[in-house]
Motif scaffolding. Sequence first.
Motif, PDB file in Angstrom:
ATOM      1  N   ARG A 299       0.831  -1.212   0.000  1.00  0.00           N
ATOM      2  CA  ARG A 299       0.000   0.000   0.000  1.00  0.00           C
ATOM      3  C   ARG A 299       0.873   1.274   0.000  1.00  0.00           C
ATOM      4  O   ARG A 299       0.394   2.361   0.284  1.00  0.00           O
ATOM      5  N   GLY A 300       2.169   1.105  -0.198  1.00  0.00           N
ATOM      6  CA  GLY A 300       3.055   2.273  -0.277  1.00  0.00           C
ATOM      7  C   GLY A 300       3.770   2.587   1.018  1.00  0.00           C
ATOM      8  O   GLY A 300       4.539   3.539   1.094  1.00  0.00           O
ATOM      9  N   GLY A 301       3.537   1.778   2.060  1.00  0.00           N
ATOM     10  CA  GLY A 301       4.226   1.987   3.330  1.00  0.00           C
ATOM     11  C   GLY A 301       5.555   1.244   3.362  1.00  0.00           C
ATOM     12  O   GLY A 301       6.015   0.715   2.333  1.00  0.00           O
ATOM     13  N   ALA A 302       6.187   1.224   4.527  1.00  0.00           N
ATOM     14  CA  ALA A 302       7.508   0.585   4.601  1.00  0.00           C
ATOM     15  C   ALA A 302       7.665  -0.302   5.828  1.00  0.00           C
ATOM     16  O   ALA A 302       8.773  -0.691   6.166  1.00  0.00           O
ATOM     17  N   ALA A 303       6.547  -0.642   6.487  1.00  0.00           N
ATOM     18  CA  ALA A 303       6.661  -1.416   7.738  1.00  0.00           C
ATOM     19  C   ALA A 303       7.212  -2.813   7.509  1.00  0.00           C
ATOM     20  O   ALA A 303       7.773  -3.403   8.426  1.00  0.00           O
ATOM     21  N   ASN A 304       7.034  -3.358   6.313  1.00  0.00           N
ATOM     22  CA  ASN A 304       7.645  -4.665   6.004  1.00  0.00           C
ATOM     23  C   ASN A 304       8.608  -4.554   4.820  1.00  0.00           C
ATOM     24  O   ASN A 304       8.791  -5.493   4.059  1.00  0.00           O
ATOM     25  N   SER A 305       9.198  -3.375   4.691  1.00  0.00           N
ATOM     26  CA  SER A 305      10.155  -3.144   3.597  1.00  0.00           C
ATOM     27  C   SER A 305      11.496  -3.812   3.931  1.00  0.00           C
ATOM     28  O   SER A 305      11.730  -4.181   5.090  1.00  0.00           O
ATOM     29  N   PRO A 306      12.386  -3.953   2.949  1.00  0.00           N
ATOM     30  CA  PRO A 306      13.710  -4.538   3.244  1.00  0.00           C
ATOM     31  C   PRO A 306      14.439  -3.816   4.383  1.00  0.00           C
ATOM     32  O   PRO A 306      15.088  -4.462   5.204  1.00  0.00           O
ATOM     33  N   ALA A 307      14.274  -2.497   4.481  1.00  0.00           N
ATOM     34  CA  ALA A 307      14.956  -1.748   5.549  1.00  0.00           C
ATOM     35  C   ALA A 307      14.406  -2.131   6.923  1.00  0.00           C
ATOM     36  O   ALA A 307      15.148  -2.234   7.905  1.00  0.00           O
ATOM     37  N   ALA A 308      13.083  -2.356   6.993  1.00  0.00           N
ATOM     38  CA  ALA A 308      12.461  -2.731   8.278  1.00  0.00           C
ATOM     39  C   ALA A 308      12.897  -4.147   8.668  1.00  0.00           C
ATOM     40  O   ALA A 308      13.156  -4.423   9.847  1.00  0.00           O
ATOM     41  N   ILE A 309      12.973  -5.021   7.688  1.00  0.00           N
ATOM     42  CA  ILE A 309      13.413  -6.406   7.971  1.00  0.00           C
ATOM     43  C   ILE A 309      14.875  -6.405   8.423  1.00  0.00           C
ATOM     44  O   ILE A 309      15.259  -7.124   9.344  1.00  0.00           O
ATOM     45  N   TYR A 310      15.670  -5.539   7.772  1.00  0.00           N
ATOM     46  CA  TYR A 310      17.081  -5.375   8.157  1.00  0.00           C
ATOM     47  C   TYR A 310      17.175  -4.930   9.624  1.00  0.00           C
ATOM     48  O   TYR A 310      17.971  -5.465  10.410  1.00  0.00           O
ATOM     49  N   ALA A 311      16.316  -3.969  10.039  1.00  0.00           N
ATOM     50  CA  ALA A 311      16.345  -3.458  11.412  1.00  0.00           C
ATOM     51  C   ALA A 311      16.058  -4.585  12.409  1.00  0.00           C
ATOM     52  O   ALA A 311      16.771  -4.752  13.401  1.00  0.00           O
ATOM     53  N   LEU A 312      15.017  -5.357  12.123  1.00  0.00           N
ATOM     54  CA  LEU A 312      14.640  -6.427  13.052  1.00  0.00           C
ATOM     55  C   LEU A 312      15.689  -7.551  13.055  1.00  0.00           C
ATOM     56  O   LEU A 312      15.959  -8.160  14.095  1.00  0.00           O
ATOM     57  N   THR A 313      16.282  -7.809  11.901  1.00  0.00           N
ATOM     58  CA  THR A 313      17.323  -8.845  11.816  1.00  0.00           C
ATOM     59  C   THR A 313      18.511  -8.479  12.705  1.00  0.00           C
ATOM     60  O   THR A 313      19.035  -9.324  13.443  1.00  0.00           O
ATOM     61  N   LYS A 314      18.925  -7.219  12.622  1.00  0.00           N
ATOM     62  CA  LYS A 314      20.069  -6.771  13.434  1.00  0.00           C
ATOM     63  C   LYS A 314      19.716  -6.821  14.927  1.00  0.00           C
ATOM     64  O   LYS A 314      20.522  -7.257  15.750  1.00  0.00           O
ATOM     65  N   TYR A 315      18.509  -6.382  15.255  1.00  0.00           N
ATOM     66  CA  TYR A 315      18.080  -6.413  16.663  1.00  0.00           C
ATOM     67  C   TYR A 315      18.177  -7.838  17.208  1.00  0.00           C
ATOM     68  O   TYR A 315      18.734  -8.082  18.276  1.00  0.00           O
ATOM     69  N   ASP A 316      17.638  -8.776  16.447  1.00  0.00           N
ATOM     70  CA  ASP A 316      17.587 -10.183  16.873  1.00  0.00           C
ATOM     71  C   ASP A 316      19.002 -10.772  16.999  1.00  0.00           C
ATOM     72  O   ASP A 316      19.347 -11.402  17.991  1.00  0.00           O
ATOM     73  N   LYS A 317      19.820 -10.496  15.989  1.00  0.00           N
ATOM     74  CA  LYS A 317      21.180 -11.046  15.981  1.00  0.00           C
ATOM     75  C   LYS A 317      22.005 -10.497  17.154  1.00  0.00           C
ATOM     76  O   LYS A 317      22.665 -11.251  17.876  1.00  0.00           O
ATOM     77  N   TRP A 318      21.943  -9.196  17.332  1.00  0.00           N
ATOM     78  CA  TRP A 318      22.759  -8.580  18.387  1.00  0.00           C
ATOM     79  C   TRP A 318      22.298  -9.022  19.771  1.00  0.00           C
ATOM     80  O   TRP A 318      23.114  -9.246  20.661  1.00  0.00           O
ATOM     81  N   LEU A 319      20.975  -9.108  19.952  1.00  0.00           N
ATOM     82  CA  LEU A 319      20.441  -9.527  21.254  1.00  0.00           C
ATOM     83  C   LEU A 319      20.911 -10.942  21.587  1.00  0.00           C
ATOM     84  O   LEU A 319      21.328 -11.229  22.710  1.00  0.00           O
ATOM     85  N   LYS A 320      20.828 -11.830  20.581  1.00  0.00           N
ATOM     86  CA  LYS A 320      21.173 -13.224  20.851  1.00  0.00           C
ATOM     87  C   LYS A 320      22.679 -13.478  20.908  1.00  0.00           C
ATOM     88  O   LYS A 320      23.132 -14.349  21.638  1.00  0.00           O
ATOM     89  N   ARG A 321      23.449 -12.733  20.137  1.00  0.00           N
ATOM     90  CA  ARG A 321      24.887 -13.027  20.073  1.00  0.00           C
ATOM     91  C   ARG A 321      25.760 -12.188  20.998  1.00  0.00           C
ATOM     92  O   ARG A 321      26.802 -12.647  21.450  1.00  0.00           O
ATOM     93  N   TYR A 322      25.374 -10.928  21.235  1.00  0.00           N
ATOM     94  CA  TYR A 322      26.309 -10.041  21.935  1.00  0.00           C
ATOM     95  C   TYR A 322      25.826  -9.523  23.294  1.00  0.00           C
ATOM     96  O   TYR A 322      26.605  -8.916  24.031  1.00  0.00           O
ATOM     97  N   ALA A 323      24.536  -9.711  23.617  1.00  0.00           N
ATOM     98  CA  ALA A 323      24.015  -9.201  24.904  1.00  0.00           C
ATOM     99  C   ALA A 323      24.075 -10.308  25.953  1.00  0.00           C
ATOM    100  O   ALA A 323      24.155 -11.492  25.607  1.00  0.00           O
ATOM    101  N   PRO A 324      23.993  -9.952  27.237  1.00  0.00           N
ATOM    102  CA  PRO A 324      23.941 -10.998  28.270  1.00  0.00           C
ATOM    103  C   PRO A 324      22.720 -11.902  28.016  1.00  0.00           C
ATOM    104  O   PRO A 324      21.659 -11.391  27.631  1.00  0.00           O
ATOM    105  N   PRO A 325      22.850 -13.221  28.227  1.00  0.00           N
ATOM    106  CA  PRO A 325      21.749 -14.139  27.880  1.00  0.00           C
ATOM    107  C   PRO A 325      20.422 -13.785  28.558  1.00  0.00           C
ATOM    108  O   PRO A 325      19.353 -13.962  27.974  1.00  0.00           O
ATOM    109  N   GLU A 326      20.495 -13.239  29.784  1.00  0.00           N
ATOM    110  CA  GLU A 326      19.258 -12.930  30.507  1.00  0.00           C
ATOM    111  C   GLU A 326      18.482 -11.763  29.878  1.00  0.00           C
ATOM    112  O   GLU A 326      17.303 -11.566  30.168  1.00  0.00           O
ATOM    113  N   ALA A 327      19.138 -10.989  28.997  1.00  0.00           N
ATOM    114  CA  ALA A 327      18.492  -9.816  28.382  1.00  0.00           C
ATOM    115  C   ALA A 327      17.254 -10.198  27.564  1.00  0.00           C
ATOM    116  O   ALA A 327      16.305  -9.438  27.464  1.00  0.00           O
ATOM    117  N   ARG A 328      17.266 -11.414  27.013  1.00  0.00           N
ATOM    118  CA  ARG A 328      16.122 -11.852  26.184  1.00  0.00           C
ATOM    119  C   ARG A 328      14.822 -11.894  26.969  1.00  0.00           C
ATOM    120  O   ARG A 328      13.750 -11.771  26.417  1.00  0.00           O
TER     121      ARG A 328
END
Lengths: 570, 241
Positions: A299-328
């Motif tokens: 519909r012309g928005g960007a909530a599921n655009s490649p940039a939005a998917i990129y943002a969530l991918t980085k959030y998920d990766k960094w949380l799981k790989r670099y943050a203390p395990p209890e942060a999840r």
Amino acid sequence: MTTHKKIWLYCLILFLLIQISPDIAKSNNVAEKWVNQEFKPSTLTKKEQLKEMRWFAKAAKPYRGMTIRVISERINTHWYEASVLAKAFREITGINIVHEITGEDDVIKKIDAHLKKGINLYDMYINDSDLIGTHFRSGKVVALSDFMKRKGRDVTLPTLDLKDFMGLEFTKGPDKKIYQLPDQQFVNLYWYRADWFARPDLKKRFKNIYGYELNVPVNWSAYEDIAEFFTDYVKRIDGVKIYGHMDYGKRDPSIGWRFSDAWLSMAGVGDKGLPNGLPVDEWGIRVEKCSPVGASVSRGGAANSPAAIYALTKYDKWLKRYAPPEARKMNFSQAGSVPAKGYIAQQIFWYSAFTADMITPGLPVVNKDGTPKWRMAPSPHGAYWEKGMKMGYQDAGSWTMLRSVPLKRRKAAWLYAQFVVSKTVSLRKTIVGLTPIRISDINSKYMTKLAPKLGGLVEFYRSKARLLWTPTGTNVPDYPLLSPAWWKTVPKVVEEGLSPKEAMDELANYLDDKLYKLYRGKKSKCGVKLNKKRKPSYWLNKKGAPKQKLANEKPKGITVNYKKSLEIYD
Amino acid sequence: MKKIIILLLLLYIPANIFAKDITLMLSEFPPYIEGNKGLAIDILNEIFKGADYTVKTEKVPLSRAIYRIKRNINTCAPIQRSQERETLFKWVGPILITQTALFSRSDDPIKIDVLKDAFNYKIMVARGSADADYLKGFGAKIEIANNDDYNSKKLKRKRLRLWAADIIIASYYAKKNDLKIKKQLSISTTLVPLAFNINTPDSIINHLNEQLNKMYKDGTIKKFYDKYRKRLNIEEAFYFL
């Protein structure tokens, strides 16, 4: 006039003076007590402060004895207002104030109930300007710029000085009217351990591995490298296990705020434009003229655009790989105190409202002389970000007046609202809560003196970077209705193993569904007009957001020294 | 194979997922809920009136009610909404709007203008009340009693000077125990909704919320509140309607 009549007139004037003067004297004495004991320092002279207080006492006369109810979220600034300024206002004006303090989520529930069910719960609200899109469309919120000129003219402080408010642009509708008046502001900034970043051994090791300096990251690539460096290479400092990243992932409304506030804007999901991207903002919602037309790419928005998917991918990766395990399994409140414990190297964004809690003597992140071992600096941006776009989030808790409240009550509440942001009290309030709203306060000599103890807060607010960190804007037509979309979808990636694409598709559909509900509902100015669905390529091939997927989402990392990090936005 | 799995899944789903019977769990909370009477009961009866499902009421303690709502579909209870509970339930509300205030004996010269003024005193609160955490969070000193009946008696005997309680409940127990109280300061307002099991169909939640909206707008809710305002002689309560 005969002599007889003149004598009577003089007697009458004398009688009135005798009646009025004790009142004036009493009010002046009370004001002077507060100015001498509490309202210092101030950017005003004592004479100017007393003049301002006299104006409040006089303007409040018709409302003496009334009890006014207001509500705000629970931060140090509002506690100061509720426990000190409300008392001062009562003594100076004779108006009683009930200033309730609660969670921001509860403030939103209450203003929503007030607006949608017509229950006059409070006379005014201190409500985040993230709801500006809801307020100006509702037709139920008073445009303060109109109120100040018309019905509220007699109760509008002549020395209010609107141009002195840093965040006034955040509280304007597309019609350029002011709907809310900022009461406190805090910002989401990059937070890092300046002492660790300055260590020659760590700097040398980082450069050997990554080929550039260990410094303040300008882009997400550098942030990711630094996160990896501390978690996977450094591992321990002084015998303590350390981490290169901190975040949280529990299903909770606060995970929603983290995303709607900042993640997508930093990644570069929206369009260029300040305070928010146009036509597509950082929620991924497109507007045409001022009407929202969709959130999904179809519909012309960007909530599921490649940039939005990129943002969530980085959030998920960094949380799981670099943050203390209890942060999840943590939420906002639980995660907020973790960096102060001394084992986090950096956090991509951190709320400056917690500055006071992070400089408490004795903390592992505070030096013996009281100066912080950490700094706050502009947050790094993602691969899709371009110059001219907002860079992150700034909260602007702002006075909001609803039409359903009787005019007399609104006027009395407006006096209290102006009192707590007046120049007489605002510098003192800034020092207590560290949530500056006035340019004159942040530029004051006193703040210069305080700056070394505040880890970069003053430097940030004095730089032009402050204009690039902004709240949710006018594209979001009903914040209470749409905001659950974030916490209902984002945690599924962390908790249920959904892919970032699946989660963002679900998010975009949720937003579109709710936009459709608004489209079917009562028509309003700048109301929703949903675009018809098209193939995503139709929109992705056009200029601006939604943007096509980049071939390289991890360009070379860039870092700069702290001083330079503030200057690059000037 | 797929059909067998679907069949097995269907068998596994509790039968009442398709049912339209609602179990409403209530805890004794006078004067809001007192036997089969009270302000909350009047409002709840009206919300469910004319609905396309039957409502079965059960009296259970609040903690048990919360436990059961989490597990059983189409069950509900009035509970306080909080950020921690937001994602666990679906919500219909507010069915009640309550206010907590600080009270003293009417003959006590004590003067509380802002909450901080009360920190010089120990404040009485009832066990299980959210007010205890709220006040402690700001640094107030509190003393917890089993219920507000007991707190009102302690105030009467001048054991302590301040009592934090819901204004209707305070008025109710003051009347019951022949105690004259003075409201010093309103401290918080609470919206109390009905919490439903998270898997309750949206159609039920939306219908009940619409029904409630209508009741606020057509004055039905105000009518109920007025009844109790007169009965308990608390003119200052319910200023918002």
